[in-house]
Write an enzyme that holds these catalytic residues in place. Structure first.
Site, PDB file in Angstrom:
ATOM      1  N   PRO A 243       0.817  -1.148  -0.157  1.00 57.76           N
ATOM      2  CA  PRO A 243      -0.089  -0.044   0.056  1.00 57.76           C
ATOM      3  C   PRO A 243       0.808   1.319  -0.100  1.00 57.76           C
ATOM      4  O   PRO A 243       1.272   1.708   1.071  1.00 57.76           O
ATOM      5  CB  PRO A 243      -0.771  -0.218   1.198  1.00 57.76           C
ATOM      6  N   ASP A 419       5.650   2.533   2.414  1.00 57.49           N
ATOM      7  CA  ASP A 419       4.939   1.473   2.553  1.00 57.49           C
ATOM      8  C   ASP A 419       3.998   1.582   3.811  1.00 57.49           C
ATOM      9  O   ASP A 419       4.789   1.727   5.005  1.00 57.49           O
ATOM     10  CB  ASP A 419       5.543   0.338   2.933  1.00 57.49           C
ATOM     11  N   HIS A 420       2.611   1.993   3.790  1.00 57.33           N
ATOM     12  CA  HIS A 420       2.104   2.212   4.778  1.00 57.33           C
ATOM     13  C   HIS A 420       1.820   1.247   5.911  1.00 57.33           C
ATOM     14  O   HIS A 420       1.490   1.638   6.997  1.00 57.33           O
ATOM     15  CB  HIS A 420       0.613   2.681   4.281  1.00 57.33           C
ATOM     16  N   ARG A 421       2.316  -0.065   5.738  1.00 58.42           N
ATOM     17  CA  ARG A 421       2.242  -1.139   6.513  1.00 58.42           C
ATOM     18  C   ARG A 421       3.589  -0.843   7.792  1.00 58.42           C
ATOM     19  O   ARG A 421       3.470  -1.486   8.765  1.00 58.42           O
ATOM     20  CB  ARG A 421       2.498  -2.342   6.135  1.00 58.42           C
ATOM     21  N   VAL A 422       4.538   0.059   7.287  1.00 56.32           N
ATOM     22  CA  VAL A 422       5.714   0.257   8.060  1.00 56.32           C
ATOM     23  C   VAL A 422       5.891   1.616   8.492  1.00 56.32           C
ATOM     24  O   VAL A 422       5.968   1.707   9.636  1.00 56.32           O
ATOM     25  CB  VAL A 422       6.848  -0.276   7.159  1.00 56.32           C
TER      26      VAL A 422
END
Length: 447
Positions: A243, A419-422
């Site tokens: 994402p 990376d929106h997860r990180v």
């Protein structure tokens, strides 16, 4: 994904070789690498000539001891012969099976002829079962390997081991773990990488396809090179599962230009040794990641891996596509050292003279298209990295100074793909704030 081209032999058949001595050059899609002898001995036989294709795990030569002869090549043909010998047996079985119904037909009444299809169907199924039973006996069938691939995700391994395995191209499913409950450790991965000399061939051969001459009104279908196929695959792997979100800043590049001019006037003008604006950007990107260390991370299933070292990847455009040479532990290097390493890596990347470990891995990437006249752009994250910086060119724009006067200013656009997860928006903004501070005060980068 599993072959290369043997460019040249550095030794001839019958030559004595030593462990670590270069025997041949093997070209992949990204580099031409030297293949070293794994042991002392005599180059008894050569199985692949110059220009030939080499698959992973395929033997290319035989190094024997004193008086030792190369194994006969007929050994490779024994398996096909055994398979050919099995075929007559199956044909005889088929003839016997066909003969049985004929004998039964002579005894059976006409009414029973309608039942023949029902009797033949089980036999046909038996034949198919026999064929299916023989398929696993064929050596090295790929479908069998594909079935085992889902088990890779179940392999117990530490995050560091997974990262090293990705960098060295080691399949964790093939590594025997020595940790608790069979857990794969970093030592296990490195040992597995050393034991496989063929690991250097894990990247495919770059098929140099010359662009056909196109006349007016005509079109052409240009076959993708292996490198372009890899780039396409990596982009899908990135933009699909990752994402992305983007943060953009425009920094005052005036201090950078002034610092560069001061160094130039102080004797730093030699082309081979000069420090460029891009070197300042790279050093600032590293220093900002030291201050905001949480961005130096990647997503790994059910965890976020935080890296101790900053392995800086630099995007380098080459004829066939793109390479990302890596400066290891960049936080420990001065701006001068970074400048020299970038020049060396970029030169060898364009000439395909890099080793795989020099362009694999990296904790984040910097891509600079300012030299090509691009004002700003958004780059695609190179998985499994957490972010990538896209650097535009320095432009002259009207700005309002501290005295509310309109003056000519120098601005440079920087876009951070995250990376929106990180990385969350606030964390990315914190990193860019530190990056801006360093680039607008370049003297801090020379300390």
């Amino acid at each position: 994904m599993a072959e290369g081209t043997l460019v040249a032999w550095k030794k001839k058949k019958g030559d004595e070789v030593s462990a670590g001595e270069v025997l041949a050059e093997i070209e992949t899609d990204k580099a031409t690498m030297e293949w070293e002898s794994p042991e002392d001995g005599t180059l008894t036989d050569i199985y692949v000539e110059e220009g030939g294709k080499v698959k992973v795990g395929e033997r290319i030569a035989f190094i024997g001891g004193e008086g030792e002869e190369a194994p006969p090549k007929e050994e490779e043909k024994e398996k096909p012969k055994e398979e050919k010998e099995e075929k007559p047996e199956t044909e005889e079985e088929k003839e016997e099976e066909k003969a049985k119904p004929k004998k039964e037909e002579a005894k059976e009444e006409p009414e029973e002829k309608a039942e023949k299809p029902k009797k033949e169907e089980p036999k046909a199924e038996k034949k198919e079962e026999k064929k299916d039973e023989k398929k696993p006996e064929v050596a090295g069938e790929r479908p069998a390997q594909k079935v085992e691939k889902p088990e890779d995700a179940r392999v117990k391994a530490s995050p560091v081991a997974r990262r090293i395995a990705a960098e060295l191209g080691v399949d964790l499913a093939d590594v025997k773990g020595t940790g608790p409950e069979g857990r794969v450790t970093e030592t296990d991965v490195r040992a597995a990488a050393k034991s496989k000399t063929a690991a250097l061939l894990k990247t495919p051969v770059a098929a140099k396809v010359a662009a056909p001459s196109i006349k007016a009104g005509e079109s052409a279908r240009i076959q993708l090179s292996s490198m372009r196929k890899i780039i396409a695959q990596r982009l899908v792997e990135s933009l699909g599962p990752i994402p992305h979100f983007y943060l953009n800043i425009d920094i005052d590049a005036g201090p950078l230009i002034a610092a560069r001019e001061e160094l130039k006037s102080a004797g730093e003008g030699a082309d081979a040794a000069k420090i460029t604006v891009n070197d300042f950007v790279l050093k600032a990107a590293v220093q900002a990641a030291v201050k905001v260390s949480r961005v130096n991370a990647s997503f790994d299933g059910d965890a976020i891996v935080q890296y101790a070292d900053i392995d800086l990847a630099i995007a380098v455009a080459i004829e066939d596509g793109l390479l990302t040479p890596v400066i290891r532990a960049a936080q420990n290097k001065s701006i001068r050292e970074i400048s020299e390493l970038v020049k060396d890596l970029a030169h060898r990347a364009r000439n395909k003279r890099m080793n795989p470990e020099e362009f694999q891995g990296g904790t984040f990437t910097v891509s600079n298209l300012g030299g090509m006249g691009i004002d700003s752009f958004s780059a695609v994250i190179n998985p499994p990295q957490g972010f990538i910086l896209a650097i535009g060119r320095i432009t002259k724009v009207p700005v309002v100074d501290d005295c509310d006067q309109i003056v000519v200013g120098h601005r440079m656009s920087i876009t951070m793909s995250c990376d929106h997860r990180v990385i969350d928006g606030a964390l990315g903004a914190e990193y860019l704030k530190e990056l801006r501070h360093l680039l607008e005060n370049p003297a801090l980068l020379l300390v």
